[in-house]
Write an enzyme that holds these catalytic residues in place. Structure first.
Site, PDB file in Angstrom:
ATOM      1  N   SER A  23       0.515   2.937  -9.129  1.00 51.17           N
ATOM      2  CA  SER A  23       0.682   1.641  -9.793  1.00 51.17           C
ATOM      3  C   SER A  23       0.940   1.895 -11.267  1.00 51.17           C
ATOM      4  O   SER A  23       0.596   2.960 -11.802  1.00 51.17           O
ATOM      5  CB  SER A  23      -0.589   0.805  -9.625  1.00 51.17           C
ATOM      6  OG  SER A  23      -0.581  -0.318 -10.490  1.00 51.17           O
ATOM      7  N   TYR A  26      -9.943  -1.257  -9.809  1.00 53.23           N
ATOM      8  CA  TYR A  26      -8.647  -0.957  -9.172  1.00 53.23           C
ATOM      9  C   TYR A  26      -7.861   0.053 -10.003  1.00 53.23           C
ATOM     10  O   TYR A  26      -7.324   1.034  -9.468  1.00 53.23           O
ATOM     11  CB  TYR A  26      -7.844  -2.245  -9.004  1.00 53.23           C
ATOM     12  CG  TYR A  26      -6.459  -2.035  -8.448  1.00 53.23           C
ATOM     13  CD1 TYR A  26      -6.268  -1.796  -7.089  1.00 53.23           C
ATOM     14  CD2 TYR A  26      -5.338  -2.067  -9.273  1.00 53.23           C
ATOM     15  CE1 TYR A  26      -4.995  -1.593  -6.569  1.00 53.23           C
ATOM     16  CE2 TYR A  26      -4.068  -1.867  -8.771  1.00 53.23           C
ATOM     17  CZ  TYR A  26      -3.896  -1.632  -7.414  1.00 53.23           C
ATOM     18  OH  TYR A  26      -2.641  -1.421  -6.910  1.00 53.23           O
TER      19      TYR A  26
END
Length: 206
Positions: free
Chosen positions: A79, A92
């Site tokens: 990500s 996260y």
């Protein structure tokens, strides 16, 4: 794929892994939105189990066969949060930093065996990922307003397979215009300027 089951159960059978393993794509992903203080250790552990330890389990399952056959490619979906901070997604983002470090280090370990470990780093995109995002399990009123702002920012940012086939693969592939812009800014902008940009993007004061 979002699961904590053993790799053999997910892929059908361990014998299937041993027969052929030229490409492994790990896209297992769950999220947890909320301030770091609002997420319990148990909830954080569940996120790490899928995003990090699940990826490690898959890697260990396919690597022996790839080494034996003298080649293979592991593509881990990371990500933009793997190299920039994202308030209210601390847990996260931590998993994605772990994926980045693990993947890049592993790539050096196995390259001499003909195996490459590559990373895809998407920015905010409109996908079913939201269905895999849990809200913090210990929410605090002190963060309620800014948490709501964060959710608005994320909704607005989401409006609107080279890694598997490149003959000379890059170690990472940025997916989406946002990821590309952020990567450039992270690399060239002074730290103080970048920090202000993160706060402005997330509508935070101070």
């Amino acid at each position: 794929m979002t699961t904590t089951k053993p790799v053999a159960l997910v892929t059908g059978a361990s014998s299937g892994i041993r027969k052929a393993a030229t490409l492994a794509l790990d896209n297992a992903d769950v999220g947890a939105n909320g301030a770091a203080e609002e997420i319990s250790a148990d909830q954080a552990r569940r996120v790490f189990d899928v995003n990090v330890f699940g990826l490690m389990r898959m890697t260990r399952a396919v690597l022996p066969r790839m080494r034996e056959q003298g080649g293979g490619r592991i593509v881990n979906v990371s990500s933009v949060g793997g190299f920039v901070p994202n308030p209210f997604m601390a847990v996260y983002v931590s998993t994605k930093h772990a994926v980045e470090g693990y993947s890049e280090s592993l790539d050096h370990e196995v390259r001499e065996h003909g195996v490459r470990v590559l990373r895809v780093q998407p920015g905010p995109v409109n996908t079913p990922f939201d269905a895999n995002v849990a809200q913090a399990d210990a929410q605090l009123e002190v963060y309620a307003h800014q948490r709501g702002v964060f959710e608005d920012v994320m909704r607005e940012s989401m409006r609107g397979g080279e890694a598997a086939t490149d003959v000379k693969p890059k170690s990472r592939y940025l997916a989406g215009s946002t990821a590309a812009r952020v990567a450039v800014l992270r690399r060239v902008a002074p730290a103080r300027f970048f920090d202000r940009g993160v706060r402005k993007l997330n509508r935070m004061t101070g």
